[in-house]
Design a protein around this motif. Sequence first.
Motif, PDB file in Angstrom:
ATOM      1  N   ASP A 158      28.880  35.252  -8.457  1.00 31.41           N
ATOM      2  CA  ASP A 158      27.771  34.978  -7.525  1.00 31.41           C
ATOM      3  C   ASP A 158      28.319  36.838  -6.897  1.00 31.41           C
ATOM      4  N   GLN A 162      26.111  39.619  -7.077  1.00 28.04           N
ATOM      5  CA  GLN A 162      25.382  40.232  -5.566  1.00 28.04           C
ATOM      6  C   GLN A 162      26.039  42.023  -6.005  1.00 28.04           C
ATOM      7  N   GLN A 165      24.185  43.778  -7.835  1.00 27.89           N
ATOM      8  CA  GLN A 165      22.883  44.085  -7.276  1.00 27.89           C
ATOM      9  C   GLN A 165      22.507  45.057  -6.987  1.00 27.89           C
ATOM     10  N   ARG A 181      21.884  36.301 -15.084  1.00 32.43           N
ATOM     11  CA  ARG A 181      20.909  36.643 -13.877  1.00 32.43           C
ATOM     12  C   ARG A 181      21.438  37.776 -14.097  1.00 32.43           C
ATOM     13  N   ASN A 459      26.413  25.442  -0.815  1.00 36.67           N
ATOM     14  CA  ASN A 459      26.757  25.287   1.032  1.00 36.67           C
ATOM     15  C   ASN A 459      26.727  24.163   2.374  1.00 36.67           C
TER      16      ASN A 459
ATOM     17  N   LEU B  59      13.136  34.047  -3.210  1.00 37.45           N
ATOM     18  CA  LEU B  59      14.196  34.465  -4.309  1.00 37.45           C
ATOM     19  C   LEU B  59      13.513  34.125  -5.787  1.00 37.45           C
ATOM     20  N   SER B  63      16.626  35.668 -12.137  1.00 34.86           N
ATOM     21  CA  SER B  63      17.423  37.123 -11.689  1.00 34.86           C
ATOM     22  C   SER B  63      18.858  36.713 -10.009  1.00 34.86           C
ATOM     23  N   HIS B  64      17.982  35.829  -9.081  1.00 37.89           N
ATOM     24  CA  HIS B  64      18.824  35.625  -7.581  1.00 37.89           C
ATOM     25  C   HIS B  64      18.348  37.310  -6.927  1.00 37.89           C
ATOM     26  N   LYS B  65      17.389  37.929  -7.046  1.00 27.96           N
ATOM     27  CA  LYS B  65      16.600  38.947  -6.597  1.00 27.96           C
ATOM     28  C   LYS B  65      15.118  38.393  -6.308  1.00 27.96           C
ATOM     29  N   LEU B 264      29.211  31.070   6.574  1.00 25.88           N
ATOM     30  CA  LEU B 264      27.778  30.185   5.725  1.00 25.88           C
ATOM     31  C   LEU B 264      26.313  32.059   5.361  1.00 25.88           C
ATOM     32  N   SER B 267      28.461  33.474   2.133  1.00 29.06           N
ATOM     33  CA  SER B 267      28.153  32.556   1.540  1.00 29.06           C
ATOM     34  C   SER B 267      26.660  32.979   0.638  1.00 29.06           C
ATOM     35  N   THR B 268      26.461  33.244   1.883  1.00 32.65           N
ATOM     36  CA  THR B 268      24.556  32.818   1.641  1.00 32.65           C
ATOM     37  C   THR B 268      24.199  34.168   0.633  1.00 32.65           C
ATOM     38  N   LEU B 269      24.582  35.112   1.620  1.00 33.10           N
ATOM     39  CA  LEU B 269      24.722  36.795   1.242  1.00 33.10           C
ATOM     40  C   LEU B 269      24.947  36.963  -0.492  1.00 33.10           C
ATOM     41  N   LEU B 270      26.195  36.134  -0.913  1.00 32.28           N
ATOM     42  CA  LEU B 270      26.705  36.650  -1.882  1.00 32.28           C
ATOM     43  C   LEU B 270      26.453  35.658  -3.119  1.00 32.28           C
ATOM     44  N   ALA B 271      25.435  34.572  -2.810  1.00 30.98           N
ATOM     45  CA  ALA B 271      25.448  33.856  -3.991  1.00 30.98           C
ATOM     46  C   ALA B 271      24.770  34.142  -4.949  1.00 30.98           C
ATOM     47  N   PRO B 272      23.981  34.891  -5.378  1.00 34.21           N
ATOM     48  CA  PRO B 272      23.645  36.035  -3.969  1.00 34.21           C
ATOM     49  C   PRO B 272      21.966  35.651  -3.402  1.00 34.21           C
ATOM     50  N   GLN B 274      19.620  36.452  -0.828  1.00 24.28           N
ATOM     51  CA  GLN B 274      19.717  37.290   0.706  1.00 24.28           C
ATOM     52  C   GLN B 274      18.402  36.830   1.573  1.00 24.28           C
ATOM     53  N   LEU B 276      17.328  33.982   2.006  1.00 24.40           N
ATOM     54  CA  LEU B 276      17.900  32.572   2.783  1.00 24.40           C
ATOM     55  C   LEU B 276      19.347  32.923   4.156  1.00 24.40           C
TER      56      LEU B 276
END
Lengths: 463, 304
Positions: A158, A162, A165, A181, A459, B59, B63-65, B264, B267-272, B274, B276
């Motif tokens: 992950d 990031q 990107q 991804r 999470n 999101l 692509s998690h973008k 939190l 880890s959410t940012l790295l998930a990624p 952005q 959330l």
Amino acid sequence: MTTSSKRARWGVALLSSLALVAAACGSDAKSAATTAVPATAAPTTAAPADTQAPADTQAPAGTEAPAETEAPAGTEAPAATDAPAGTDAPAGTEVPGATDYHWTPDAGVLAGAEGQVNLIAWAGYVEDGSNDAAYDWVTPFQDLTGCKVNTKLGNTSDEMVQLMQSGEYDGVSASGDATNRLIVGGDVVAIDTAKLPSYADVFDGLKLKPWNSVDGKPFGMPHGRGANLLVYNTEAFAESAPDSWGVLFTSGNPSDGAVSVYDSPIYIADAALYLMATQPDLGITNPYALDQAQFDAAIALLDQQKALVGQYWGVYTDQQAALEGGTVLAGTTWQVIVNLAKANGATIDAVKPVEGATGWSDTWMIAAKAANPNCMYLWMDWIASPWANAMVAEWFGEAPANSKSCGLTSDPEHCATYHADDEAFWTDVWYWQTATEECVDGRTDTKCVPYTEWVNAWNKLRA
Amino acid sequence: MSERTPVGGHSAPLRGVNRLFRRHRRLGLAALLTPPVFWLVVIYIASLGLLIGAAMFRLDPRSHKPTTELTTENLRTAFTDWDFVNVVVRSVFVAATVTVLCLVIALPMAFYISKIAKPWARRGLIVAVLMPLWAGYLVKGYAWKAMLRPASKFGIDKDGGFLASVFGWTPGFGMVAVILALTYLWLPYMVLPIYAGLDRLPPSLLDASGDLGARPLRTFRSVIVPMLVPSIAAGSIFTFSLSLGDYIVPKVVTEGKIRLLGNLIESTLLAPNQPLAAAFTLWPLMIIITYLIGMKRLGAFESL
């Protein structure tokens, strides 16, 4: 008069005690530094004790009997591979000279080399000799191409997605749960294999796979593959060595409360893998294709596991330190961590359990907007070339991608031990991949939980 | 310098600039204000706006973008999901506990340094308080981890860390560890404002209080504390906000077992994820703004 002198004495006492505290902090800082910094000792220190073990385990290296399948993935083997490097190096396998890198860079690409390349990599994939002087494939690359290598370690797939990107990197060593991804997101582009002579020597079992190609076009250079292993403390498990992931999921083991878990949503697949073997009625056929009921069962198992956990590791050096310190007695690990911790004297071992394992098949990919595309092409070609790929495979403890690497490993049995060309071995290794709504196991009658939900669930679980 | 400039004057081009600004007063004002206003508006307020905007994007699950589709889903998740609100509550609890602990330790320390210690010792003690700030943050984090490590029957070093080997007891890698480490890290930021506040407190007030028959505790409660409130509030802003935002030390000293708000978000940012992560970021923003408004009421900013 007396009160003032008393005050002065108090002042001195306080000052000196503060100075003591400061000094204590200083010395602790030093000890912290030694625990935090990755192992620098030569892995050879652990090797002699283990040199005999692999001889036994390799001999029956068959694939049918489950009892045997754990042996090859065990940690004795890579420790043994270190032995020749340390003890026989001068006499036996000589340290390759400039002509022995078994690599000729593409002249056209070399002419356009930009002078540097910025990589995102897994720990242990880009070694410059600072961990162990015998393992250095960055310096020769820099000498041969003039491309300075800058590396940013990614701790999870992950994180790598990031980082890619951000657009600041030329390429990445992506596992299967990152590649799709990156491809869908347009962060990476297809490669031109004409510029990559090493591609021809890559095992067919790694080429044009769903995680590294689109419509028959390769999107990267295969790097190698391996399984996530079960590590355990041999003293704590002196009576019987574990051979099942159950150690991490059920109580009543010596490792209760000292279990080390990989801190990433992808670990949900490990729980699913265990359920696949232990609760067949759930009907899980692929740990990355979970419908809602199967997913909930995996999360419930992980929730229950929390009571056993002593560490959620994200940075590999954290797990290494905990294995050495004995605060972790069992866990999920990478071979390279085991090698490093053993070199520092940790009494540990690792196996591929009977249930099979999650694993990875990694691909070097080039960024769509790479600032240094030629150096990146050179790096992709170099890392998959026979010599460099043999080095990285032995250092990390994985199967190489290049078929010619098998003749160059310091342990001649390395490829057999890690089943580099034995597709049957890999049938119960589930390479990391991204879960999508369309079930990756081909089911069409139900919807699967997509990876974004995996992230949310992880999470929440960790909250 | 080749030629001598006139006394109190400037070289020729500088004199030209000087004349220009004298002739156009508004130009001078604009030149003076542009950098800070630019900083405030573009760097600070605009990025805050972007942050809130980013929280509204959907999101792309493949692509998690972030896409440009708007949604309130992220905000709803961040503010109504009990699992996440729980993390916020825990983080505020940690930050508040650290602040109180820092206060309890810093008050007597600052009082001693400013009122009891000899002038020559005072300087040394202040240096001693500031000294830990010279060491790297990560070094101190890992130092605490090394000190807190429990003894283990199976490790290379079976005695455990400093606490376990010397005192035979350690709180281990848990909540206590987080609070201890954060208290240690941010203590100087509490000591200094209180010391400054006490320095401004005339010793005659203490004598007067004593002369009027107040016992030390009464003097403390009725004279010292009311005058120190702005200093304490100022110190608490540092300790509270620094503790609320920290995510590396909590991860290091708990082996990743305890997650605070910063973890939190990370880890959410790295998930990624952005959007959330941006939504989660609004939590500390709101908490800190509320806290600052409360502290302003107590006069904290007069003490900075």
